[in-house]
Design a protein around this motif. Structure first.
Motif, PDB file in Angstrom:
ATOM      1  N   LEU A 219      -5.498  -5.144   4.277  1.00  0.00           N
ATOM      2  CA  LEU A 219      -4.961  -3.896   3.716  1.00  0.00           C
ATOM      3  C   LEU A 219      -3.770  -3.398   4.544  1.00  0.00           C
ATOM      4  O   LEU A 219      -2.761  -2.960   3.992  1.00  0.00           O
ATOM      5  CB  LEU A 219      -6.057  -2.826   3.662  1.00  0.00           C
ATOM      6  CG  LEU A 219      -7.124  -3.030   2.583  1.00  0.00           C
ATOM      7  CD1 LEU A 219      -8.269  -2.044   2.750  1.00  0.00           C
ATOM      8  CD2 LEU A 219      -6.503  -2.886   1.185  1.00  0.00           C
ATOM      9  N   ALA A 220      -3.912  -3.510   5.858  1.00  0.00           N
ATOM     10  CA  ALA A 220      -2.822  -3.044   6.725  1.00  0.00           C
ATOM     11  C   ALA A 220      -1.574  -3.905   6.532  1.00  0.00           C
ATOM     12  O   ALA A 220      -0.457  -3.392   6.507  1.00  0.00           O
ATOM     13  CB  ALA A 220      -3.273  -3.072   8.188  1.00  0.00           C
ATOM     14  N   TRP A 221      -1.785  -5.206   6.377  1.00  0.00           N
ATOM     15  CA  TRP A 221      -0.624  -6.094   6.179  1.00  0.00           C
ATOM     16  C   TRP A 221       0.051  -5.842   4.838  1.00  0.00           C
ATOM     17  O   TRP A 221       1.261  -6.004   4.703  1.00  0.00           O
ATOM     18  CB  TRP A 221      -1.056  -7.560   6.258  1.00  0.00           C
ATOM     19  CG  TRP A 221      -1.356  -8.004   7.661  1.00  0.00           C
ATOM     20  CD1 TRP A 221      -0.776  -7.534   8.816  1.00  0.00           C
ATOM     21  CD2 TRP A 221      -2.310  -8.993   8.055  1.00  0.00           C
ATOM     22  NE1 TRP A 221      -1.310  -8.178   9.892  1.00  0.00           N
ATOM     23  CE2 TRP A 221      -2.247  -9.088   9.471  1.00  0.00           C
ATOM     24  CE3 TRP A 221      -3.203  -9.813   7.368  1.00  0.00           C
ATOM     25  CZ2 TRP A 221      -3.046  -9.963  10.197  1.00  0.00           C
ATOM     26  CZ3 TRP A 221      -3.985 -10.695   8.082  1.00  0.00           C
ATOM     27  CH2 TRP A 221      -3.913 -10.763   9.490  1.00  0.00           C
ATOM     28  N   ILE A 222      -0.740  -5.476   3.858  1.00  0.00           N
ATOM     29  CA  ILE A 222      -0.121  -5.156   2.562  1.00  0.00           C
ATOM     30  C   ILE A 222       0.709  -3.888   2.717  1.00  0.00           C
ATOM     31  O   ILE A 222       1.839  -3.792   2.247  1.00  0.00           O
ATOM     32  CB  ILE A 222      -1.193  -4.975   1.464  1.00  0.00           C
ATOM     33  CG1 ILE A 222      -1.933  -6.297   1.218  1.00  0.00           C
ATOM     34  CG2 ILE A 222      -0.558  -4.469   0.162  1.00  0.00           C
ATOM     35  CD1 ILE A 222      -3.149  -6.174   0.317  1.00  0.00           C
ATOM     36  N   GLU A 223       0.142  -2.950   3.425  1.00  0.00           N
ATOM     37  CA  GLU A 223       0.831  -1.676   3.589  1.00  0.00           C
ATOM     38  C   GLU A 223       2.117  -1.814   4.417  1.00  0.00           C
ATOM     39  O   GLU A 223       3.082  -1.085   4.200  1.00  0.00           O
ATOM     40  CB  GLU A 223      -0.116  -0.650   4.230  1.00  0.00           C
ATOM     41  CG  GLU A 223       0.455   0.750   4.187  1.00  0.00           C
ATOM     42  CD  GLU A 223      -0.612   1.829   4.322  1.00  0.00           C
ATOM     43  OE1 GLU A 223      -1.795   1.477   4.518  1.00  0.00           O
ATOM     44  OE2 GLU A 223      -0.248   3.011   4.211  1.00  0.00           O
ATOM     45  N   SER A 224       2.135  -2.750   5.334  1.00  0.00           N
ATOM     46  CA  SER A 224       3.338  -2.908   6.151  1.00  0.00           C
ATOM     47  C   SER A 224       4.291  -3.954   5.568  1.00  0.00           C
ATOM     48  O   SER A 224       5.263  -4.327   6.202  1.00  0.00           O
ATOM     49  CB  SER A 224       2.938  -3.324   7.571  1.00  0.00           C
ATOM     50  OG  SER A 224       2.334  -4.608   7.527  1.00  0.00           O
ATOM     51  N   ALA A 225       3.966  -4.442   4.371  1.00  0.00           N
ATOM     52  CA  ALA A 225       4.805  -5.439   3.690  1.00  0.00           C
ATOM     53  C   ALA A 225       4.887  -6.753   4.445  1.00  0.00           C
ATOM     54  O   ALA A 225       5.785  -7.552   4.228  1.00  0.00           O
ATOM     55  CB  ALA A 225       6.207  -4.893   3.385  1.00  0.00           C
TER      56      ALA A 225
END
Ligand code: ADP
Ligand code: MG
Length: 725
Positions: free
Chosen positions: A392-398
């Motif tokens: 989720l964090a990686w999606i949020e940070s692109a």
């Protein structure tokens, strides 16, 4: 224009009507009749025409007929299982008939005059009519005309009470003002609204009913089409899309690496999509393509265009099994094209692009994630080593370019920082509501949206449900496929033996088979149990074959394992529930056996059949069924007769009716009460043309405030966002 508007009447509570108290108002509200306007649109379900009364001495038997007479006697008694039966002797002077009801609340008294409508039968030499519609004449001073309306009861109001209440509501409301310009009424030969609302409830003659219904049906369709026209205009004028560069090199690279050549239809569709992506308006495109026509690669081409411009992509599938297939399938296609993680060299060496360089200058490729409610994976770390929160964090940070998941992806708290393109697979009912949610995933712009479906949409539905989408059609199958042969078999042992022989023959030749177990409505647990039992039984039938079992109760990792073994050929026969219904792609499978096939819907059967015939070998679909209903029989016959999904969809709409076709969340769905999109196609086309022309000429409906107010009032919160200016 004089009178009260329908929009105004939506604000009047039904307790404003004489004879309706707070208790009834509450119950009516629970039944969807929330205002006086709703009450006025609660139209009779039928009409009894007293000029058409038959004498009992020569009433036709076993067909619909209307009769009248005086009640001689009434009996009420309890019969089996706590039910109550009321029977009444009624005469019109020419003969006597027994009327029977099983409704304990029915009120009927000796000496009253009644009009009944239903099927007259002869039973033990006497005339009888069961559960007829009834109007009591003396009790009902409204029945002065020749035609007696029978309203559907609702909220505890009987047809008689309902008739009286609506009569009072009409008194309270009329005249109801017109909203359409006189020119339009003339051109379309529509009666005025006030007259239509009066005539639909209390017609002078039965011939007044159809013009009234036609007008009110037009109004429903017109409101819906106005909403669609406004929405389309908003998408074009006000939404801010991303301008992608369609010359994306990685798309060409991906296409060149495919093990086959794209069909002309795939190439054309990719061009259409790239045209949308290059334009400043967000894409809202529906991609229709028969099962097996190759929609997935089209979607990947679209996603890569966005990814090359540094936007993220999302793919949403209706089931976890399909999401997993897409994730692994796309992951492997990217590797074949040299676009996988660490395959792209940012320094530009080895003929690669530098588009994906990081600040550190290390080699990166397209980073993908799989995210369902039960599993999380990424393509740049070993399977099973990442946590959901990390993903989720990686999606949020692109950090992640492409996310594959279930439809829940947009509903759950997944935050994207640069969502560019969303692909929704196999869901033609992706509602307006979900589209709004998708918009909210991006700030300051609207993501491009591609909806893919194998369910062809009849023209009428396309004009209502999807009236604001652009449509591409993949009307060509990859070369070398022959249509699936479909046969119907009974459960007779000899028939079943033939089915088993077919499975043995195909698997002996190295091919594979699906056996889909009976549908258990609303219970995954029971369905899983029945599939397990069938799996055990088939072990004895096929002792020399390798069987697999998949159902919704398995843990995702186990489902995944089973699908993996089937895909790699370690399983010959996969016993399954409908978890494999959509999208699953195993080109080597050539037999699809569907047990109790008559229990499935047509679109489900078509989808299941689409799991085979995806490779060069001739495939067979066996429908094992002994249909117990006429509809079940019709569905089996339709499946045997054609593999044309378009014809099946129209057949489906015909068999099921429109009610089930609209999702509850669709704007306007609950508003279609009088209009029947199959029967009123002409009306629908007129409504669409006029609505779109009106919005083109007057985009904010400034010159048509009454229409604007009415659409907003009648379509409710579903269309609120159209008007937030
Ligand atoms: P659907 O439209 O049902 O989603 P898929 O995208 O799953 O279809 O494709 C069905 C099968 O056809 C897959 O095995 C895919 O690899 C194959 N395929 C797709 N396009 C072509 C093509 N142009 N030529 C040959 N095979 C193709
Ligand atoms: Mg598909």
């Amino acid at each position: 224009m004089a009178g009260r508007s329908l929009a105004y009447l939506t604000t009047l509570s039904t307790d404003q009507v004489k004879g309706i108290g707070p208790r009834s108002t509450k119950r009516l509200t629970e039944n969807g009749i929330e205002s006086v306007a709703d009450l006025l649109l609660h139209v009779p379900r039928r009409y009894l025409d007293r000029s058409q009364l038959f004498d009992l001495s020569d009433v036709p038997l076993n067909e619909e007929a209307t009769i009248g007479g005086t009640v001689l006697s009434v009996r009420k008694r309890r019969i089996s299982r706590g039910r109550t039966m009321i029977d009444a002797q009624i005469t019109d002077g020419t003969n006597v008939i027994t009327a029977i009801w099983f409704n304990p609340y029915l009120r009927i008294a000796e000496g009253t005059e009644v009009v009944l409508s239903g099927k007259v039968e002869r039973f033990r030499g006497r005339l009888q009519i069961k559960s007829p519609d009834m109007a009591r004449l003396e009790a009902d001073s409204l029945l002065t005309g020749r035609v007696v309306p029978i309203h559907p009861s609702a909220g505890g109001l009987s047809p008689t009470k309902m008739r009286a209440s609506i009569h009072n509501a009409l008194k309270r409301s009329r005249p109801v003002s017109e909203v359409l310009p006189p020119e339009m009424l003339r051109r379309l030969r529509l009666v005025g609204r006030d007259r239509a609302i009066g005539d639909i409830h209390f017609p002078e003659a039965e011939s007044d009913v159809e013009p009234a219904r036609r007008r009110l049906a037009f109004d429903e369709l017109f409101r819906l089409e106005i909403a669609l026209a406004l929405r389309k205009r908003l998408q074009i004028d006000e939404a801010t899309g991303i301008v992608h560069d369609p010359s994306a090199q990685i798309v060409g690279r991906f296409v060149d690496a495919l093990p086959y050549r794209l069909t002309a239809a795939q190439r054309r569709t990719i061009d259409e999509i790239q045209g949308d992506l290059a334009s400043p308006h967000p894409m809202h495109r529906l991609l229709q393509g028969e099962v097996g026509s190759g929609k997935t690669v089209v979607a990947v081409a679209a996603l890569l265009t966005g990814i090359q411009s540094h936007y993220q992509g999302a793919v949403m599938a209706p089931t976890e099994v399909l999401a997993e297939q897409h994730y692994f399938g796309i992951r492997d296609l990217l590797i074949d094209a040299g676009l996988g993680p660490d395959q792209l060299d940012p320094t530009g060496g080895a003929g690669t692009t530098s588009l994906f360089s990081t600040n550190e200058g290390s080699a990166v490729g397209i980073k993908m994630a799989l995210l369902t409610s039960n599993s999380a994976e990424v393509n740049f770390l070993p399977s099973g080593t990442v946590k959901r929160a990390e993903v989720l964090a990686w999606i949020e940070s692109a950090e992640i370019d492409l996310v594959v998941g279930t439809h829940a992806l947009i509903q759950e708290g997944v935050a994207f920082s640069r969502l560019g393109i969303a692909v929704v697979d196999e869901q033609h009912r992706f509602g307006v509501y979900q589209r709004v949610q998708l918009r909210e995933k991006a700030e300051g712009y609207d993501p491009d949206l591609l909806i893919m479906t194998a369910t062809p949409i009849p023209r009428t539905l396309a004009m209502t449900l999807y009236g604001d989408l652009d449509v591409s059609v993949l009307d060509e199958m990859p070369p070398g496929r022959s249509p699936v042969k479909t046969v119907h078999k009974t459960k007779h042992p000899a028939d079943l033996e033939e089915v088993y022989e077919l499975v043995r023959g195909e698997t002996a030749g190295g091919r594979q088979a699906f056996v889909v177990c009976p549908l258990v409505e609303d219970s995954d647990v029971l369905e899983a149990a029945s599939a397990t039992a069938e799996y055990d039984r088939l072990q004895d039938v096929f002792p020399h074959l390798r069987l697999g079992l998949i159902h919704g109760q398995l843990r995702p990792a186990d489902k995944d394992g089973v699908m993996h073994r089937f895909r790699s050929g370690e399983i010959d026969v996969l016993v399954a529930t409908t978890v494999i219904e959509v999208g699953i792609d195993i080109p080597n499978a050539t037999v699809m056996v569907i047990e109790d096939a008559d229990r499935f819907g047509l679109s489900q059967l078509h989808q299941l059949r689409g799991r085979v015939g995806r490779g060069p070998d001739q495939a067979t679909c066996v429908l094992v069924a002994e249909p117990s209903t006429p509809e079940g029989e019709e569905r089996i016959a339709a499946m045997v007769a054609t593999t044309d999904g378009f014809r099946l969809a129209e057949e489906d709409l015909r068999i099921r009716g429109q009610g089930t076709v609209f999702g509850t969340k669709q704007a306007g769905a609950k508003d279609l009460k009088l209009a029947d999109i199959l029967r009123d196609t002409d009306l629908l086309i007129e409504a669409r043309n006029d609505a779109f022309a009106l919005v083109a000429a007057d985009p904010n409906l400034d010159d048509h405030p009454a229409i604007r107010d009415e659409v907003r009032a009648m379509l409710g919160s579903d269309v609120d966002w159209l008007f937030r200016s």
